[in-house]
Design a protein around this motif. Structure first.
Motif, PDB file in Angstrom:
ATOM      1  N   ASP A  13       0.837  -1.206   0.000  1.00  0.00           N
ATOM      2  CA  ASP A  13       0.000   0.000   0.000  1.00  0.00           C
ATOM      3  C   ASP A  13       0.869   1.251   0.000  1.00  0.00           C
ATOM      4  N   GLU A  14       1.881   1.187   0.854  1.00  0.00           N
ATOM      5  CA  GLU A  14       2.796   2.331   0.957  1.00  0.00           C
ATOM      6  C   GLU A  14       3.492   2.570  -0.377  1.00  0.00           C
ATOM      7  N   LEU A  15       3.948   1.468  -0.976  1.00  0.00           N
ATOM      8  CA  LEU A  15       4.631   1.571  -2.268  1.00  0.00           C
ATOM      9  C   LEU A  15       3.700   2.134  -3.336  1.00  0.00           C
ATOM     10  N   LEU A  16       2.470   1.630  -3.358  1.00  0.00           N
ATOM     11  CA  LEU A  16       1.523   2.040  -4.393  1.00  0.00           C
ATOM     12  C   LEU A  16       1.226   3.534  -4.289  1.00  0.00           C
ATOM     13  N   GLU A  17       1.124   3.983  -3.061  1.00  0.00           N
ATOM     14  CA  GLU A  17       0.874   5.399  -2.850  1.00  0.00           C
ATOM     15  C   GLU A  17       2.007   6.250  -3.445  1.00  0.00           C
ATOM     16  N   LEU A  18       3.208   5.779  -3.193  1.00  0.00           N
ATOM     17  CA  LEU A  18       4.394   6.450  -3.735  1.00  0.00           C
ATOM     18  C   LEU A  18       4.354   6.473  -5.253  1.00  0.00           C
ATOM     19  N   GLU A  64      -0.573   5.487 -24.810  1.00  0.00           N
ATOM     20  CA  GLU A  64      -0.877   5.748 -26.210  1.00  0.00           C
ATOM     21  C   GLU A  64       0.151   5.156 -27.167  1.00  0.00           C
ATOM     22  N   GLU A  65       1.419   5.165 -26.753  1.00  0.00           N
ATOM     23  CA  GLU A  65       2.452   4.705 -27.695  1.00  0.00           C
ATOM     24  C   GLU A  65       2.973   3.321 -27.340  1.00  0.00           C
ATOM     25  N   ASP A  66       2.429   2.773 -26.273  1.00  0.00           N
ATOM     26  CA  ASP A  66       2.854   1.443 -25.803  1.00  0.00           C
ATOM     27  C   ASP A  66       4.387   1.403 -25.547  1.00  0.00           C
ATOM     28  N   ASN A  67       4.894   2.550 -25.030  1.00  0.00           N
ATOM     29  CA  ASN A  67       6.338   2.656 -24.765  1.00  0.00           C
ATOM     30  C   ASN A  67       6.695   2.000 -23.442  1.00  0.00           C
ATOM     31  N   LYS A  68       7.348   0.751 -23.540  1.00  0.00           N
ATOM     32  CA  LYS A  68       7.649  -0.014 -22.321  1.00  0.00           C
ATOM     33  C   LYS A  68       8.878   0.545 -21.564  1.00  0.00           C
ATOM     34  N   HIS A  69       9.642   1.364 -22.249  1.00  0.00           N
ATOM     35  CA  HIS A  69      10.842   1.920 -21.593  1.00  0.00           C
ATOM     36  C   HIS A  69      10.515   2.796 -20.407  1.00  0.00           C
ATOM     37  N   VAL A  70       9.323   3.362 -20.398  1.00  0.00           N
ATOM     38  CA  VAL A  70       8.978   4.257 -19.297  1.00  0.00           C
ATOM     39  C   VAL A  70       8.909   3.504 -17.978  1.00  0.00           C
ATOM     40  N   ILE A  71       8.754   2.179 -18.055  1.00  0.00           N
ATOM     41  CA  ILE A  71       8.732   1.393 -16.803  1.00  0.00           C
ATOM     42  C   ILE A  71      10.022   1.646 -16.019  1.00  0.00           C
ATOM     43  N   ASN A  72      11.165   1.567 -16.719  1.00  0.00           N
ATOM     44  CA  ASN A  72      12.454   1.812 -16.067  1.00  0.00           C
ATOM     45  C   ASN A  72      12.527   3.218 -15.493  1.00  0.00           C
ATOM     46  N   LYS A  87       9.262  -5.468  -5.977  1.00  0.00           N
ATOM     47  CA  LYS A  87       7.836  -5.199  -5.723  1.00  0.00           C
ATOM     48  C   LYS A  87       7.390  -3.963  -6.473  1.00  0.00           C
ATOM     49  N   SER A  88       8.258  -2.943  -6.492  1.00  0.00           N
ATOM     50  CA  SER A  88       7.930  -1.692  -7.179  1.00  0.00           C
ATOM     51  C   SER A  88       7.676  -1.961  -8.651  1.00  0.00           C
ATOM     52  N   LEU A  89       8.541  -2.798  -9.232  1.00  0.00           N
ATOM     53  CA  LEU A  89       8.409  -3.119 -10.654  1.00  0.00           C
ATOM     54  C   LEU A  89       7.019  -3.701 -10.936  1.00  0.00           C
ATOM     55  N   GLU A  90       6.645  -4.691 -10.119  1.00  0.00           N
ATOM     56  CA  GLU A  90       5.348  -5.326 -10.306  1.00  0.00           C
ATOM     57  C   GLU A  90       4.218  -4.306 -10.166  1.00  0.00           C
ATOM     58  N   LEU A  91       4.319  -3.496  -9.122  1.00  0.00           N
ATOM     59  CA  LEU A  91       3.260  -2.511  -8.856  1.00  0.00           C
ATOM     60  C   LEU A  91       3.182  -1.454  -9.954  1.00  0.00           C
ATOM     61  N   ILE A  92       4.341  -1.034 -10.465  1.00  0.00           N
ATOM     62  CA  ILE A  92       4.362  -0.037 -11.557  1.00  0.00           C
ATOM     63  C   ILE A  92       3.664  -0.610 -12.782  1.00  0.00           C
ATOM     64  N   CYS A 134       1.395  -2.978 -12.891  1.00  0.00           N
ATOM     65  CA  CYS A 134      -0.037  -3.081 -12.622  1.00  0.00           C
ATOM     66  C   CYS A 134      -0.743  -1.726 -12.760  1.00  0.00           C
ATOM     67  N   GLU A 135      -0.064  -0.735 -12.137  1.00  0.00           N
ATOM     68  CA  GLU A 135      -0.682   0.597 -12.117  1.00  0.00           C
ATOM     69  C   GLU A 135      -0.789   1.167 -13.527  1.00  0.00           C
ATOM     70  N   LEU A 136       0.284   0.971 -14.335  1.00  0.00           N
ATOM     71  CA  LEU A 136       0.249   1.460 -15.711  1.00  0.00           C
ATOM     72  C   LEU A 136      -0.860   0.762 -16.494  1.00  0.00           C
ATOM     73  N   GLU A 137      -0.959  -0.560 -16.327  1.00  0.00           N
ATOM     74  CA  GLU A 137      -1.997  -1.317 -17.031  1.00  0.00           C
ATOM     75  C   GLU A 137      -3.392  -0.840 -16.610  1.00  0.00           C
ATOM     76  N   ARG A 138      -3.536  -0.616 -15.260  1.00  0.00           N
ATOM     77  CA  ARG A 138      -4.837  -0.160 -14.747  1.00  0.00           C
ATOM     78  C   ARG A 138      -5.218   1.167 -15.391  1.00  0.00           C
ATOM     79  N   ARG A 139      -4.228   2.074 -15.442  1.00  0.00           N
ATOM     80  CA  ARG A 139      -4.516   3.397 -16.013  1.00  0.00           C
ATOM     81  C   ARG A 139      -4.835   3.302 -17.495  1.00  0.00           C
ATOM     82  N   LYS A 140      -4.140   2.368 -18.160  1.00  0.00           N
ATOM     83  CA  LYS A 140      -4.387   2.168 -19.603  1.00  0.00           C
ATOM     84  C   LYS A 140      -5.834   1.715 -19.803  1.00  0.00           C
ATOM     85  N   THR A 141      -6.276   0.725 -18.984  1.00  0.00           N
ATOM     86  CA  THR A 141      -7.629   0.189 -19.089  1.00  0.00           C
ATOM     87  C   THR A 141      -8.648   1.271 -18.725  1.00  0.00           C
ATOM     88  N   ASP A 142      -8.339   1.978 -17.633  1.00  0.00           N
ATOM     89  CA  ASP A 142      -9.241   3.037 -17.186  1.00  0.00           C
ATOM     90  C   ASP A 142      -9.381   4.130 -18.233  1.00  0.00           C
TER      91      ASP A 142
END
Lengths: 479, 487
Positions: free
Chosen positions: A414-419, A436-444, A462-467, A469-477
């Motif tokens: 939770d703490e990580l996700l908030e960050l 929009e551009e499906d640019n995976k480099h932004v993950i890094n 853990k951050s990697l996984e959460l990032i 997830c969050e990006l995918e969630r925002r994409k879907t949203d």
């Protein structure tokens, strides 16, 4: 084409407090004739007293080279006149050398070559001569220093093999701690016997001897030059002269003297040294003190621990480092992390500070604890290394550092996700690129930002996984 | 007052303060100088001495040291030209011990060059003469040490014994010569002749003095690896033990009565007869003495085996005498020439001959036949004698078949019998057995000695036996009363 047959005679000065047969100190001195006792000068009436420690070290080396040991220690006299030999004879071993019929397995390229050892014996070094145009000077500092001579069978076939053998032999000396084996101090010297024989022939060719080569690279250069020189002579149908040659600075060899007749050294048993029987228990005790040698450690690392060859080589090369590494493992540390830490952080620190691993502040136990933190994901590898450097610099237990600076990793999701959410909200352009551009480099990019914002405390995995997830969630949203 | 006195008597004079240590030293050196021209005992006579305070029995007792013991700061020549100016930088263990005991060194004595020889005629400073008859040799190689004791200059002197180098001249000089077990006394600082045969040995005028001095000199030395472990006994304490039932043997082929019955040599005959008379006296005293026979071939091989082994070892031991580190530097353009010339000029012909022999004996192609066979002979003889020592306490024989030879005696007596009788004492060196010579009779006013040799490490018993026999000879504390000097 000719088959090359090479035999080596290696001399190595042993590290002892005193000389082999006198109480004069055995230390390297640049001040001539400062480490000299009456015995080393061969004055009338002197008697030799055998250095037990030199015998022990010679026997130990013979064991490490898989030799058979004698039933008793006796010495012989080798009689000849030369100004560097004050007694007119050298005390050496002919009748019962410290070891016979041994071998050393050597890694040449990727293959193991077995170099057979004919014998190993203990003797005394001669004085050193300094020649001037009109006179010569004698320095007796070296006179009487314990020396082992190792004679191989003529079973070496190239300069590369010879150098590999010499390097591995030196590592044996260093592993056993019997000598510092510094060739620039002349502590390790080599005579090379080389002959060529017709391919398919069983008859050995005429032997040429090259004496007292200090640098290993010169051994290779000399051998390669001799192969060329002798091949050319044989091609022309000329005979090889049995002689002693020396290597010059130009990398060529030059004749020193022809060997008309071998010198008769009129050996006989040294009467002033009583025979000392070697008890079985003594030899077994000695044998049990033998450390595991370089090649065995190397093979263990690649076969048992699945360590890559180049790392295994680095780890097995120096005994103190290998011992350090193995001690880290003995605390149950993860092998690949241990390899990583030792071959990078530890070795670079040693190089930088120019110290040996024994002088290093970080003990194997400390390192193993740091590795454990990393392994459990409590801190990142990167962080672990930083802490280690800091610990070395400030001479503080790294675990204390971790605790003191509260550098504990953020593992709470939770703490990580908030960050992460905050980071993304601050960098909407990158979020857009992902959506929009499906640019995976932004993950890094987001990982980097998260680490930065969290003071590098965020758990990277853990951050990697959460990032993601969050990006995918925002994409879907966003759709 | 001083001359001819033994250690105990001088001790008494010193302890009763009848005379001071300095006065004793002065008397000894004045005697040394007085007899020097005529008898030539010394290479060096000291003119001053630093006397160490000590409660040892030897404190203040003058003595002489053979000139092949290393003495720091005092010329030590081994009576050879190659060492004629050599001043050592370290002390032999023997010298150190005597210095510590407070004994005062009067001089360094003449020897056959490098201790090789048995005549006392080959020193670089000239021949040593026998105090009992100037026209005769004293024998060697410890010629000067024996002569100065026989002249009464000092009560004891130190020599070295490789074949019989103390016991033989002791016999010709009418004094006691004692060589303890190999390893009993450190050889550190004794110029090596043949290391496996070299012993430090003592010249004195009675057995008790020999025991006294040995008690000071003996003991393990960390500088000589072959020295024996020190024992906590004093040989002087057991000298008077009862010898009843002690068994001695003599070898028929060395000194059997019947063995010499056809000889024309009258002196030899007398030696054998008086020897057997002495044996009878010993029997009366309680000794059991029997004749044994040993393979003649073995005994004949004694001398050649000794020559092979001693020359071989000597060649190597003296290879340090090159004129490079010390000694007169040879001239020449190459190192070979320099060494060659130094050795050619430095050694007498006799020495060179021995070195050539030794070198030849050790050569690869000869070693098996000469050197190793000699070593085998040595082992066979030692085994045989050791076997006899299981039954007997000691072996007894005359030191020689005659009295001291004259200088012009060119008779090369090379018969097998002669070689055995003149060289049997080398058995003591082969086996490292304790061995002592004492005078037992006078023939034509010349002393003749007998020798007793015993088991390894049985030094105390041999001294005990010798002291008991000494009581029967009436020749205890004798010296040659020559010269017109009264000190």
């Amino acid at each position: 084409m000719y088959k090359v047959v090479i035999g080596l005679e290696v001399h190595c000065e042993l590290k002892t407090k005193s000389k082999n047969f006198s109480s004069a100190p055995n230390t390297f001195s640049t001040f001539p004739n400062s480490n000299v006792a009456a015995v080393d000068l061969g004055l009338p009436g002197i008697l030799p007293v055998v250095n037990k420690e030199a015998c022990r070290k010679a026997l130990l080396t013979a064991m490490a080279l898989n030799c058979q040991n004698p039933d008793e220690v006796i010495f012989d006299r080798k009689n000849y006149f030369y100004p560097d030999l004050p007694k007119g004879y050298q005390i050496t071993q002919v009748t019962k050398p410290m070891g016979v019929n041994g071998y050393l397995d050597v890694l040449v390229g990727d293959k193991i070559k077995r170099v057979k050892i004919h014998q190993l014996h203990l003797e005394e070094d001669t004085a050193s001569l300094e020649h001037h145009p009109k006179y010569s000077l004698i320095d007796y500092n070296r006179s009487g220093i314990p020396l082992i001579e190792i004679v191989t069978e003529p079973c070496i076939e190239s300069g590369e093999e010879a150098v590999a053998f010499l390097e591995d032999l030196r590592d044996v000396f260093l592993f056993l701690g019997v000598s510092e084996a510094k060739s620039n101090y002349g502590q390790m010297r080599c005579d090379v016997n080389i002959s060529l024989m017709e391919e398919g022939s069983t008859k050995l060719g005429t032997k040429v001897e090259m004496k007292n080569i200090n640098a290993f690279n010169n051994v290779k250069v000399a051998i390669e030059y001799e192969i060329k020189r002798q091949s050319a002579l044989l091609d022309k149908g000329e005979k090889i002269i049995q002689e002693t040659r020396r290597i010059a600075e130009d990398g060529k060899t030059y004749s020193m003297r022809e060997k008309v007749d071998a010198i008769d050294y009129k050996y006989f048993i040294e009467p002033n040294i009583p025979s000392t029987p070697l008890r079985h228990e003594y030899l077994e005790e000695l044998r049990s003190s033998l450390p595991e040698l370089k090649l065995d450690r190397y093979l263990k690392y690649i076969n048992k621990y699945n360590i890559g060859k180049s790392d295994a080589k680095v780890l097995a090369k120096v005994r103190s480092i290998s011992d350090y590494f193995e001690e880290v493992l003995s605390y149950g540390s993860d092998v690949s992390l241990a390899v990583n830490f030792v071959t990078t952080s530890i070795l670079s620190t040693l190089n930088k500070l120019e110290i040996s691993v024994d002088e290093l502040f970080i003990s194997p136990k400390m390192l193993s604890e740091v590795i454990e933190y990393v392994y459990q994901g409590k801190i990142s590898l990167d962080h672990g290394k930083k802490i280690l450097y800091k610990a070395i610099e400030e001479k503080i237990d790294p675990i204390e550092l971790i605790k003191k600076e509260n550098l504990k990793q953020i593992n709470d999701e939770d703490e990580l996700l908030e960050l992460i959410k905050k980071v993304m909200d601050d960098n909407l352009e990158q979020v857009r690129q992902y959506i929009e551009e499906d640019n995976k480099h932004v993950i890094n990019f987001f990982i980097g930002q998260t680490m930065k914002v969290s003071n590098r405390q965020a758990n990277p995995n853990k951050s990697l996984e959460l990032i993601k997830c969050e990006l995918e969630r925002r994409k879907t949203d966003g759709k | 007052m001083y001359r001819g006195k033994n250690i105990t008597k001088i001790r008494e004079l010193l302890d009763k303060k009848v005379i001071t240590k300095e006065e004793v030293f002065e008397k000894a050196t004045s005697l040394a100088h007085y007899f020097q021209d005529e008898y030539n005992s010394f290479v060096t006579i000291l003119d001053k001495v630093k006397i160490k305070d000590s409660d040892s029995l030897l404190s203040g007792i003058p003595y002489a040291l053979k000139d092949n013991f290393s003495t720091r700061g005092i010329l030590t020549t081994a009576s050879s030209n190659i060492l004629k100016d050599y001043v050592p930088v370290y002390d032999a263990t023997v010298y150190k011990k005597l210095k510590k005991a407070g004994a005062t060194l009067v001089g360094k004595t003449v020897l056959d060059e490098l201790a090789m020889g048995g005549t006392g005629t080959t020193a670089h400073t000239g021949v040593v003469r026998n105090p009992w008859d100037k026209e005769r040799m004293i024998g060697g190689s410890s010629a000067g040490s024996a002569a100065c004791v026989a002249l009464g200059i000092v009560p004891f002197a130190i020599g070295s014994d490789t074949g019989d180098s103390v016991r033989k001249p002791a016999g010709f000089g009418g004094i006691v010569g004692f060589k303890p077990t190999y390893g009993r006394i450190s050889r550190y600082g004794l110029f090596a002749f043949a290391s496996s045969l070299d012993h430090v040995a003592i010249c004195s005028r009675n057995v008790r003095d020999a025991a006294l001095v040995t008690d000071i000199l003996k003991g393990q030395d960390p500088l000589d690896m072959v020295t024996l472990k020190s024992e906590n006994v004093k040989y002087v304490d057991t000298l008077n033990d009862d010898i009843k039932g002690k068994k001695l043997f003599y070898i028929k082929e060395v000194c059997g009565k019947d063995f010499y019955k056809d000889t024309n040599d009258l002196v030899l005959k007398k030696v054998i007869t008086t020897f057997h008379d002495m044996l009878d006296k010993c029997r009366d005293k309680g000794f059991i003495i029997e004749e044994v026979s040993i393979d003649m071939d073995l005994l004949t091989a004694l001398y050649p085996a000794y020559m092979c082994i001693s020359c071989a070892e000597a060649t190597s031991n003296n290879a340090n005498l090159t004129g490079i580190q010390f000694g007169p530097r040879g001239v020449g353009n190459t190192i070979e020439e320099i060494i060659f010339n130094a050795r050619t000029e430095g050694f007498s012909e006799l020495i060179k001959r021995r070195f050539v022999l030794g070198s030849y004996i050790l050569q690869k192609e000869n070693q098996e036949k000469l050197y190793l066979n000699a070593c085998r002979v040595r082992r066979l003889i030692v085994d045989k004698i050791t076997e006899l020592f299981e039954e007997y306490d000691g072996m007894i024989a005359p030191c020689s078949g005659g009295v001291a030879p004259t200088f012009d005696s060119r008779s090369e007596k090379l018969s097998a019998r002669y070689l055995i009788l003149e060289n049997h004492m080398v058995m003591g060196n082969f086996g490292g057995f304790p061995s002592i010579t004492i005078p037992y009779t006078m023939i034509d006013k010349l002393p003749v000695g007998l020798n007793i040799t015993g088991r390894v490490k049985d030094d105390a018993l041999i001294l005990n036996i010798a002291q008991k026999i000494e009581e029967l000879t009436g020749l205890k504390d004798i010296y040659a009363k020559v010269g017109e000097i009264d000190v």
